[in-house]
Motif scaffolding. Structure first.
Motif: not given
Ligand SMILES: Cc1ncc(COP(=O)(O)O)c(C=O)c1O
Length: 443
Positions: A188, A43-44, A306, A265, A184, A300-301, A217-219
């Motif tokens: 988004s 998503v990034k 992972y 995520t 995160g 998101c990914d 990871p990421g949130i």
């Molecule tokens: C794996 C993952 N999921 C979700 C998000 C969340 O997205 P946002 O930064 O737009 O809130 C991120 C953000 O880095 C992420 O890396």
């Protein structure tokens, strides 16, 4: 589809319906927005491209380096895009917790600076965190093009311009009844929510974060989410938390049953969506009006990065036996059996029993201020030590401390399970100790 540049492939990701046989909801159509199919994998990609596309030409001409405080997907996307345009990229981050992403960043050509920091995400209210200091320093440094994802409105704009409208277009011009997304930077979820609400004001937006002291990871986790950045509590009708274990369960359903090779995520979003929507579905069923609802969550990914994350938490999924003495296996009943001392009682116990005091925070936080005589073993290292057995005698009194008393309670429960007879945890952690005015020393 024919393109002149890979950046043209960013966006326009599919919206895929999850089979009701899998999610079990009778009155709700549930769709996954597959952001994992963006070209750099997440998503990034949208946010990264939106934040630099106008500035890369000037950055190259002026010899600037793109810089971002990210250890994950934003850094990955920025590293690729900057590299393609002949501009160096540097990622500044606290300890990198996902080794595959670190390797990938190095492979792409990123420069990585790891700091002995505390939180996963930037918290500008915490002046002690080196990430906060770097954030302030690079704002003044013209050799850098700082994308500043936690504050950059172009992060949110990427989703206002593309992700949100795509969802509406794919639902035949209608916004869904429910939108569920992990938070995160909040870019988004904020951007998509804005577009959906403009289309209809009764959309329910559910933000998902990680459980306290859990890492997805990421949130953010529930403690960090209110602190900074693009986050606005009014964006969300509800904020719920998901544990790392639940995120992995959701991920397994997506991977094994839906054919979506989603990361944790995506799993958290699916798990959180299903849990929330089950309640709604029950009400709709009871009303018996036959009304259908629709819901969208963001994947998101991708899962491939992972494997070490999964191995550390659920080794059996990768054909390995569970690690003995792992803190991830501590149960709620073991946690409730821990003796947690408030700062006053802890001080008395230190004076009376002279326990070994183990501070589980990062080295920077420890050197800034700690309880006199405490030794510093950062939590992950302590976890490694315990794999080999008890690191001190089982009757040696021990007081464990951490930022807010949650990690220390888990490790105390684990030590107890391993046969330690006299371990206690500092309730509320060093934050409570400091707030109680108890003495701290600095190195
Ligand atoms: C794996 C993952 N999921 C979700 C998000 C969340 O997205 P946002 O930064 O737009 O809130 C991120 C953000 O880095 C992420 O890396």
């Amino acid at each position: 589809m024919r393109c002149d540049s890979i950046t043209e492939v960013i966006g326009d990701t599919p919206l895929v319906r999850i089979s009701p046989e899998i999610h079990g909801l009778k009155n709700i159509d549930l769709y996954a927005k597959l952001e994992m199919l963006n070209p750099f994998g997440s998503v990034k990609d949208r946010a990264a491209w939106s934040m630099v596309r106008e500035s890369l030409g000037d950055a190259r001409a002026e010899g600037q380096t793109v810089i971002e405080l990210s250890s994950g997907n934003t850094a990955k996307a920025l590293a690729v895009i900057s590299g393609m345009h002949g501009v160096p990229f540097k990622s500044v981050t606290n300890r990198m917790k996902v080794p595959e992403i670190k390797d990938l960043l190095l492979l792409i050509g990123a420069d990585i600076e790891e700091l002995p920091g505390q939180a996963e995400c930037l918290d500008p209210t915490n002046v002690d965190d080196p990430l906060t200091r770097i954030h302030q320093a690079i704002a003044q440094d013209s050799t850098y093009l700082h994308t500043d994802q936690y504050f950059n409105q172009r992060n949110t704009a990427a989703h206002i311009d593309s992700t949100g409208p795509e969802i509406i277009a794919d639902l035949d011009g209608q916004a869904p009844d429910y939108f569920i997304a992990c938070v995160g930077t909040a870019g988004s979820s904020t951007g998509v929510a804005k577009v959906l609400r403009e289309a209809r004001d009764d959309v329910n937006v559910i933000g998902l974060v990680a459980h306290k002291s859990d890492f997805i990871p990421g949130i953010r986790n529930i403690d960090e989410v209110h602190e900074v950045g693009l986050f606005d509590p009014d964006t969300y009708d509800t904020i719920e938390s998901v544990s790392a274990d639940e995120a992995i369960d959701g991920m397994l359903d997506l991977v094994r049953r839906c054919g979506m090779l989603a990361g944790p995520t995506g799993g958290a979003a699916y798990y959180g969506a299903q849990r929330y929507l089950q309640k709604v579905d029950g009400q709709l069923e009871a009303e018996g009006l036959g009304q259908r609802r629709s819901a969208v969550f963001i994947v998101c990914d991708r899962v491939e990065s992972y494997m070490s994350y999964v191995r550390a938490r659920r080794p059996e999924l990768l054909g390995q036996t569970a690690r003995p003495h792992s803190v991830t296996t501590v149960r709620a009943d073991e946690l409730s059996g821990v003796t947690a001392l408030d700062p006053g009682d802890a001080q008395e116990w230190i004076d009376a029993a002279n326990p070994i005091v183990v501070d589980l925070r990062g080295a920077f936080a420890y050197s800034a201020s700690h309880i006199a005589g405490a030794i510093n073993i950062v939590d992950e290292l302590f976890g490694e030590l315990l794999r080999g057995g008890l690191p001190f005698g089982k009757s040696q009194p021990a007081l464990l401390t951490c930022p807010v008393g949650e990690k220390s309670a888990k490790y105390a429960a684990l030590l107890k399970r391993m046969g330690h007879e006299n371990v206690r945890s500092l309730e509320g952690g060093i934050v409570a100790w400091r707030d109680a005015g108890a003495p701290l020393v600095r190195d």
